[in-house]
Design a protein around this motif. Structure first.
Motif, mmCIF file in Angstrom:
data_model
loop_
_atom_site.group_PDB
_atom_site.id
_atom_site.type_symbol
_atom_site.label_atom_id
_atom_site.label_comp_id
_atom_site.label_asym_id
_atom_site.label_seq_id
_atom_site.Cartn_x
_atom_site.Cartn_y
_atom_site.Cartn_z
ATOM 1 N N GLU A 1 -5.999 1.469 7.714
ATOM 2 C CA GLU A 1 -5.297 2.614 7.129
ATOM 3 C C GLU A 1 -6.133 3.881 7.263
ATOM 4 O OE1 GLU A 1 -2.180 2.630 5.540
ATOM 5 O OE2 GLU A 1 -1.950 0.591 6.298
ATOM 6 N N PHE A 2 -7.462 3.683 7.203
ATOM 7 C CA PHE A 2 -8.377 4.817 7.326
ATOM 8 C C PHE A 2 -8.123 5.562 8.643
ATOM 9 C CE2 PHE A 2 -12.386 6.729 8.600
ATOM 10 C CZ PHE A 2 -12.815 7.332 7.440
ATOM 11 N N THR B 1 -11.401 -0.365 -1.879
ATOM 12 C CA THR B 1 -10.569 -1.497 -1.467
ATOM 13 C C THR B 1 -10.363 -2.503 -2.584
ATOM 14 O OG1 THR B 1 -11.453 -1.268 0.759
ATOM 15 C CG2 THR B 1 -10.326 -3.311 0.257
ATOM 16 N N LYS C 1 -5.371 5.670 10.346
ATOM 17 C CA LYS C 1 -4.030 6.239 10.528
ATOM 18 C C LYS C 1 -3.973 7.660 9.982
ATOM 19 C CE LYS C 1 -1.602 1.845 10.224
ATOM 20 N NZ LYS C 1 -0.855 1.000 9.306
ATOM 21 N N PRO C 2 -3.026 8.448 10.475
ATOM 22 C CA PRO C 2 -2.924 9.807 9.947
ATOM 23 C C PRO C 2 -2.385 9.804 8.523
ATOM 24 C CG PRO C 2 -1.136 9.348 11.475
ATOM 25 C CD PRO C 2 -2.061 8.183 11.553
ATOM 26 N N GLY C 3 -2.609 10.890 7.821
ATOM 27 C CA GLY C 3 -2.175 10.993 6.436
ATOM 28 C C GLY C 3 -0.661 11.070 6.325
ATOM 29 N N VAL C 4 -0.171 10.772 5.130
ATOM 30 C CA VAL C 4 1.275 10.806 4.953
ATOM 31 C C VAL C 4 1.715 11.885 3.967
ATOM 32 C CG1 VAL C 4 1.710 8.429 5.554
ATOM 33 C CG2 VAL C 4 1.079 8.995 3.228
ATOM 34 N N ARG D 1 -4.672 7.603 2.898
ATOM 35 C CA ARG D 1 -3.796 8.346 3.796
ATOM 36 C C ARG D 1 -3.375 9.698 3.225
ATOM 37 N NH1 ARG D 1 0.381 4.631 6.726
ATOM 38 N NH2 ARG D 1 0.254 6.365 8.134
ATOM 39 N N TRP E 1 -16.365 2.255 1.226
ATOM 40 C CA TRP E 1 -15.228 1.498 1.741
ATOM 41 C C TRP E 1 -14.857 0.386 0.763
ATOM 42 C CZ3 TRP E 1 -15.757 -1.328 7.130
ATOM 43 C CH2 TRP E 1 -14.499 -1.797 7.532
ATOM 44 N N TYR F 1 -0.599 3.468 -1.498
ATOM 45 C CA TYR F 1 0.279 2.820 -0.519
ATOM 46 C C TYR F 1 1.668 2.606 -1.123
ATOM 47 C CZ TYR F 1 -4.069 1.782 1.966
ATOM 48 O OH TYR F 1 -5.265 1.884 2.604
ATOM 49 N N GLY G 1 -9.274 -7.709 3.218
ATOM 50 C CA GLY G 1 -8.952 -6.480 2.487
ATOM 51 C C GLY G 1 -9.629 -5.283 3.113
ATOM 52 N N LEU G 2 -10.920 -5.446 3.448
ATOM 53 C CA LEU G 2 -11.646 -4.337 4.079
ATOM 54 C C LEU G 2 -10.983 -3.967 5.394
ATOM 55 C CD1 LEU G 2 -15.456 -4.999 3.627
ATOM 56 C CD2 LEU G 2 -14.073 -3.246 2.589
ATOM 57 N N PHE H 1 -8.919 9.398 3.208
ATOM 58 C CA PHE H 1 -8.434 8.828 4.461
ATOM 59 C C PHE H 1 -7.936 7.408 4.268
ATOM 60 C CE2 PHE H 1 -11.190 12.022 6.856
ATOM 61 C CZ PHE H 1 -10.099 12.857 7.021
ATOM 62 N N ILE I 1 -7.869 -4.175 6.160
ATOM 63 C CA ILE I 1 -6.629 -3.411 5.954
ATOM 64 C C ILE I 1 -6.930 -1.959 5.619
ATOM 65 C CG2 ILE I 1 -4.706 -3.133 4.347
ATOM 66 C CD1 ILE I 1 -4.511 -6.190 4.357
ATOM 67 N N THR I 2 -7.838 -1.763 4.673
ATOM 68 C CA THR I 2 -8.136 -0.366 4.335
ATOM 69 C C THR I 2 -8.778 0.339 5.521
ATOM 70 O OG1 THR I 2 -10.064 -1.249 3.224
ATOM 71 C CG2 THR I 2 -8.277 -0.479 1.833
ATOM 72 N N GLY I 3 -9.547 -0.420 6.316
ATOM 73 C CA GLY I 3 -10.138 0.187 7.503
ATOM 74 C C GLY I 3 -9.076 0.669 8.477
ATOM 75 N N LEU J 1 -3.840 -7.428 1.191
ATOM 76 C CA LEU J 1 -4.780 -6.501 0.554
ATOM 77 C C LEU J 1 -5.028 -6.889 -0.891
ATOM 78 C CD1 LEU J 1 -6.405 -3.875 0.536
ATOM 79 C CD2 LEU J 1 -4.331 -2.663 -0.043
#
Lengths: 383, 200, 333, 190
Positions: free
Chosen positions: D27-28, C299, D30-33, C53, C295, A145, D20-21, C50, D23-25, A204
């Motif tokens: 982001e999961f 994290t 969202k499309p890649g950057v 990203r 997951w 990120y 936290g989970l 994923f 947030i990563t969820g 996070l």
């Protein structure tokens, strides 16, 4: 246990006082959490560190000697390569020292450009540190990120400087290229974006209970220790001392901007972590003000030295607040074609020197945490 | 910058201007007075920035840079050591951070710091014997080539007599000239030949 | 199922029918473990990608689906290096010891009403007993590789596994108490098809404790201390090359499947599900749990070693004990 | 009380873990950057600002010749010494050519002035014969471009370069300029 009884030079010097039941291990030179080729000899009693000693010099490049055998102008690229994460601060320190020595005036716009780019570079450095620190603590995702946001900064810094990491952008009496309007527009779009990302970072990571337990009350480096070792930057600010070269020895146009020096009195790794996270916001604040008030004018002084210029004789010192602490350039000139002596005071070097004391008696995992919280850049330590 | 009144034993305090050269005060001390200066500065809350050595005609100039967390300014404590006996007592027990600075200065410039708790090479390899930041004799400049006022200062002669250096420099220059003349004499035809070849 | 009915299955008097089932089952399990580990590695990397990203594996095959196979081929093709000063025999025994018991652990797992290899009255016990082998392998690997980092990793592994086995056992025991059986098939059958009929509804704390301990037992982040790469380079498998490392890797994923299967059978109703029950429900639940494990791995930061043990001895163990007591009291009442 | 506090803290910690989970969820989903390199390349807007290795600029009159005056400024300022300019050799005094020239006539002053201007002193050829860049050692500082008095140098935006051999990065910039000029004229013709 020991298959290689002899050990090398440093291990031999380290071993004699070791006890029978302890384990002497080399953390590095190739170790995931030393961020490069730093080696730390550690004596372990179980998981506890009895004593340790950093061994440096694996990427030593003798920048100081190189300063003595190339001309004033030719030394520029070296400055960007000392600390590759905050290259512009080193650029600035060299520019400042020589400008002080020779009395070169810097146009106002150039000063603003320097402030904007240097602060932007600081943000990118802190972002990378944030990711890398989390990597040290075992979280893999934050660095991705952070890189996502940092990428945008690098793209932006590439617009005026042309490079992405080891910038060689500043010149005596200004900078080498002007900021385009497009850059300023993009930057003013970027600042709110990064601000909107920071709460995500906080939720996070900063609020995460595992991280809190890993960094709170770990690695106490208090004010007295900072003084004895000469630690500066986020380390000393994490010890509750509001010491920032931008305020203490105001250079350039920093006195025109309104910003806060974040300090945390806890003196632990978490305090240093928080100082850096706050500094990102403060840097954004400075950039915002600088964009709003940047004057028109030349970006390079008319009296800027020509390539074959030599500085007048004398000596000068110039300090800059880098992402890691106080960067000081000391230059002495005999009026010759090359500097007579260039001395680089790198903050990581001094910050690391307190590691042996800070890591005494802690758990191995905490040592990694402390090491990461010092934000080391090995080429800057070894120079 | 006034009112600091750092009264440690010293030869003289001279020069320094924060605006002009980024150094507020320069104090000249004898090597034996370095430790006294260091402990006084620590008491007053100064921290050590770095140690820089200058290789000069007169000897090796060891500069200790100090700065303060709350006060502005930078203090340089400098001392000159003779090349024959380059020794300054270590201040590593006062400023622990100086240990590394001293080790670096020792291997780079060849100054010895007796009392350093860990006198190993720091940045160079352990079998390196040369001191990279020591200059060749002809590259060494007298301090007057860098800063004039130190020569005018009364404290400078306390370090070294000017005549001695000049005499030695002259002697060296004569020797070098003689050696060069000797080397040039047979080499001259060769050089001409080489030049011709280059042209062709 | 009544425990008094239980007799030890004597391998020499097994019926041909059972023998065939065992052989076919073992073969199927080998295929299943291999295939699933391969898929899991791929899934893990995709999940990581994923979450971060980025696309994850992409080049080998469509969407990088053959990436794990390519990696496996690479690992098999690599030279096996035995470090100087190590105990060669134990060094290479360790990954095998780590990998083989996994098959046994799969035997009593009830995939479906009729899809199982062995139905044993002590299925839970069998799995837990063989799970102990894992730590032996880590210990051997770390000790035999004559590496200091490996040794520290091994020491950590032992302390961690031994500690976390206790609350894990207690959590499982609470479920066994309430069903009066250690037969996984019986426990599954007593649960209903809907989530509120599962054991997780009556034993949420036991499920939580079980899941945390399962993470620790399989050395998954945030409890991956034996191989904490930022501290111990790679812990117990620092010195392993090629398939030696590959086997540890495989065993890790196989272990993950085992603990998730057990969790599914014990707490999530196994193959029972709304509408038509069957093995697909089982697999679905297992994969759901595995995804949660992944997951979490991508994290969280890693916990510190003393905190890990504190969590076990100061939180999980008392909680598990209390939970067991409460279960016993509730059953008596 | 202590126990309650401990439990409250533990619950707070658990909550932070779940956040936290979350947030990563998110982001999961969202499309890649990342830029998928062989299929996609860096956007042009980020590419044009890149300072690659230097190249020569064609002069106005002749796009295949640089306005370079071989002052050797770039060569001497380069910190890594990676620029090498080959000068044309100084014009040789050709005795035959000298004979053709009518110096005496001019000297006598008898020739009519309208005929032609006296031949100017032969100009030394100032354009470089060769311009070699050893990109292996270049640190991309830009000092050469900045110090060029006639703006004969610029940065290329080329960074898709890779080669197993070091020799591939020793560029003959004159040849490069000629090739560029050639493709430019070819395009114009089309």
């Amino acid at each position: 246990m020991s298959v290689f009884p002899k050990g090398d030079f440093y291990t031999r010097h380290f071993q004699p006082s070791g006890k029978e039941e302890t384990l002497v291990v080399n953390m590095g030179p190739q170790h995931p959490s030393t961020h490069g080729v730093l080696r730390i000899i550690v004596e372990l009693d179980g998981e506890y560190i009895l004593r340790c000693e950093p061994v440096l010099g694996y990427v030593h490049r003798m920048h100081e000697k190189m300063g003595e055998n190339r001309s004033w102008v030719q030394y520029w690229p070296n400055t960007g390569r000392v600390d590759y994460l905050h290259a512009l601060a080193w650029n600035w320190a060299y520019a400042g020292a020589v400008e002080k020595l020779a009395g070169i005036e810097v146009p106002e716009r150039a000063e603003y450009i320097r402030v904007i780019t240097c602060e932007l570079n600081r943000v990118s450095s802190h972002l990378l540190w944030w990711g890398a620190y989390l990597l040290d603590l075992g979280a893999f995702t934050p660095i991705m990120y952070a890189f996502d946001d940092r990428e945008e900064i690098m793209d932006m810094l590439q617009m005026p400087t042309g490079s992405r990491l080891t910038y060689c952008y500043y010149r005596f009496g200004g900078v080498s290229a002007d900021l385009s309007d497009e850059f300023l527009k993009r930057l003013s779009r970027f600042i709110p974006y990064l601000r909107s990302r920071l709460p995500m970072y906080r939720d996070l990571v900063t609020e995460n209970v595992i991280l809190r337990k890993r960094v709170e009350d770990v690695g106490h480096i208090d004010e007295d220790m900072c003084r004895r070792y000469g630690c500066t930057g986020p380390v000393v600010r994490g010890a509750g001392v509001a010491y920032d070269v931008r305020k203490a020895e105001p250079y350039s146009v920093y006195d025109r901007f309104d910003f806060r020096i974040p300090t945390y009195p806890e003196a632990d790794a978490f305090a240093r972590y928080m100082v850096r996270m706050d500094e990102i916001e403060e840097s954004l604040k400075i950039i915002e003000q600088a964009i709003a008030t940047i004057p028109d004018g030349p970006y390079l002084s008319k009296s800027a030295p020509k390539p074959k210029w030599s500085a007048p004789k004398g000596e000068a010192c110039f300090a800059v607040e880098g992402a890691r602490g106080k960067i000081t350039y000391y230059v002495a000139s005999d009026g010759g074609r090359t500097p007579y002596r260039v001395k680089l005071r790198s903050p990581s070097y001094c910050n690391l020197s307190c590691f042996a004391e800070a890591a005494k008696g802690v758990i191995l995992a905490d040592a990694v945490s402390i090491l990461g919280s010092l934000d080391l850049v090995i080429p800057e330590i070894d120079r | 910058m006034s009112g600091r009144n750092l009264s440690f034993p010293k030869l003289c305090a001279l020069g320094g201007d924060m605006g002009q050269m980024g150094i507020a005060e320069i104090h000249h001390v004898r090597p034996s007075q370095v430790r006294g200066a260091a402990s006084l500065l620590l008491d007053r809350g100064w921290f050590i920035e770095t140690i820089a050595c200058l290789d000069l005609r007169e000897g090796i100039l060891v500069n200790y840079f100090y700065a303060h967390f709350t006060e502005p300014g930078r203090i340089v404590v400098r001392t000159l050591v003779q090349r024959e006996e380059p020794e300054v007592p270590s201040i590593a027990d006062i400023f622990q951070g100086a240990e590394w600075h001293e080790r670096e200065a020792a291997e780079m410039s060849g100054v010895r710091f007796p009392g350093n708790p860990n006198p190993l090479p720091l940045l160079l390899s352990e079998d390196e014997e040369s001191h990279p930041l020591q200059k060749a004799f002809e590259d060494r400049k007298p301090i007057s080539n860098i800063v004039d006022e130190f020569i005018k200062a009364e404290c400078w002669p306390a370090f070294i007599s000017r005549e001695e250096i000049e005499a030695e420099a002259e002697k060296r220059a004569e020797e070098a000239a003689a050696a060069k003349a000797a080397a040039d004499a047979p080499a001259a035809p060769k050089a001409a030949k080489a030049a011709k070849e280059a042209e062709a | 199922m009544n425990i008094s009915n239980w007799t030890a299955p004597d391998p020499f008097v097994t019926t041909p029918d059972m023998l065939i089932r065992l052989v076919v089952g073992l073969l199927a399990l080998a295929a299943f473990v291999g295939a699933n580990a391969t898929i899991l590695v791929y899934v893990e990397r995709k999940v990581a990608g994923f979450i971060q990203r980025r696309p994850g594996p992409f080049e080998v095959g469509p969407q990088g689906i053959l990436q794990t196979i390519a990696d496996a081929a690479k690992l098999i093709g690599k030279q096996l290096v035995t470090p100087r000063g190590s105990d060669g025999f134990l060094f290479w025994l360790a990954p095998i010891v780590g990998f083989l018991p996994v098959f046994v652990m799969f035997l009593p797992i009830p995939w479906g009403e009729s899809t199982y290899v062995v139905q044993s009255d002590v299925g839970v016990l069998l799995i837990l007993a063989f799970a102990g082998f894992g730590v032996l392998s880590l210990c051997l690997a770390g000790w035999a590789s004559a590496s200091k980092w490996g040794l520290i990793g091994a020491a950590r592994a032992v302390a961690q596994s031994v500690g976390y086995e206790i609350p894990l056992l207690l959590a499982v025991l609470a479920v066994c108490f309430s069903h009066g059986s250690m037969d996984l098939m019986a426990i599954v059958k007593e649960q209903g098809g809907w989530p509120w009929q599962w054991n997780v509804a009556t034993q949420p704390l036991a499920f939580f404790i079980y899941f945390v301990c399962a993470l620790a037992e399989t050395n998954r982040a945030p409890f991956d201390l034996p191989e904490a790469e930022s501290e111990l380079t790679a812990g117990f498998h620092t010195e392993y090359s090629g398939m030696g490392f590959g086997l540890f890797f495989l065993a890790e994923y196989a272990n993950m499947i085992v603990v998730c299967s057990m969790a599914t059978a014990l707490f999530l109703g196994g193959f029972q599900g709304p509408a038509a029950p069957g093995p697909w429900w089982f697999l679905l639940k297992v994969y759901g749990l595995l995804l949660v494990m992944m997951w979490m791995r991508w994290t969280y930061p890693r916990v510190r070693f003393d905190q890990l043990l504190n969590l076990n001895w100061k939180w999980l163990l008392p909680l598990a004990t209390l939970n067991l007591l409460a279960t016993a009291v509730a059953l008596k009442l | 009380m202590g126990v309650i506090k401990e439990f409250a803290e533990a619950l707070k910690g658990l909550k932070s873990l779940i956040v936290g989970l979350g947030i990563t969820g998110k982001e999961f989903a969202k499309p890649g950057v990342t830029v998928h390199y062989p299929r996609k390349v860096v956007a042009d807007k980020d590419l044009v600002t890149y300072r690659g290795h230097i190249e020569l600029v064609g002069s106005k009159n002749d796009p295949a010749m640089p306005p370079c005056i071989t002052c050797l400024m770039c060569q001497s300022v380069c910190p890594s010494g990676c620029i090498k300019i080959i000068k044309h050799p100084p014009p040789k005094k050709d005795p035959a050519a000298d004979k053709n020239a009518p110096p005496e006539a001019y000297a006598s002053g008898l020739e009519p002035k309208t005929k032609a201007a006296p031949p100017a002193k032969e100009k030394p050829v100032k354009t470089p014969k060769g311009f070699i860049l050893d990109y292996n050692y270049c640190s991309l500082c830009g000092l050469c471009v900045q110090s060029c008095p006639v703006d004969s140098l610029r940065f290329s935006t080329e960074f898709y370069i890779a080669d197993p051999s070091k020799k591939a990065f020793v560029y003959d910039l004159m040849a490069r300029l000629k090739a560029q000029a050639g493709t430019a004229t070819a395009k114009e013709k089309e």
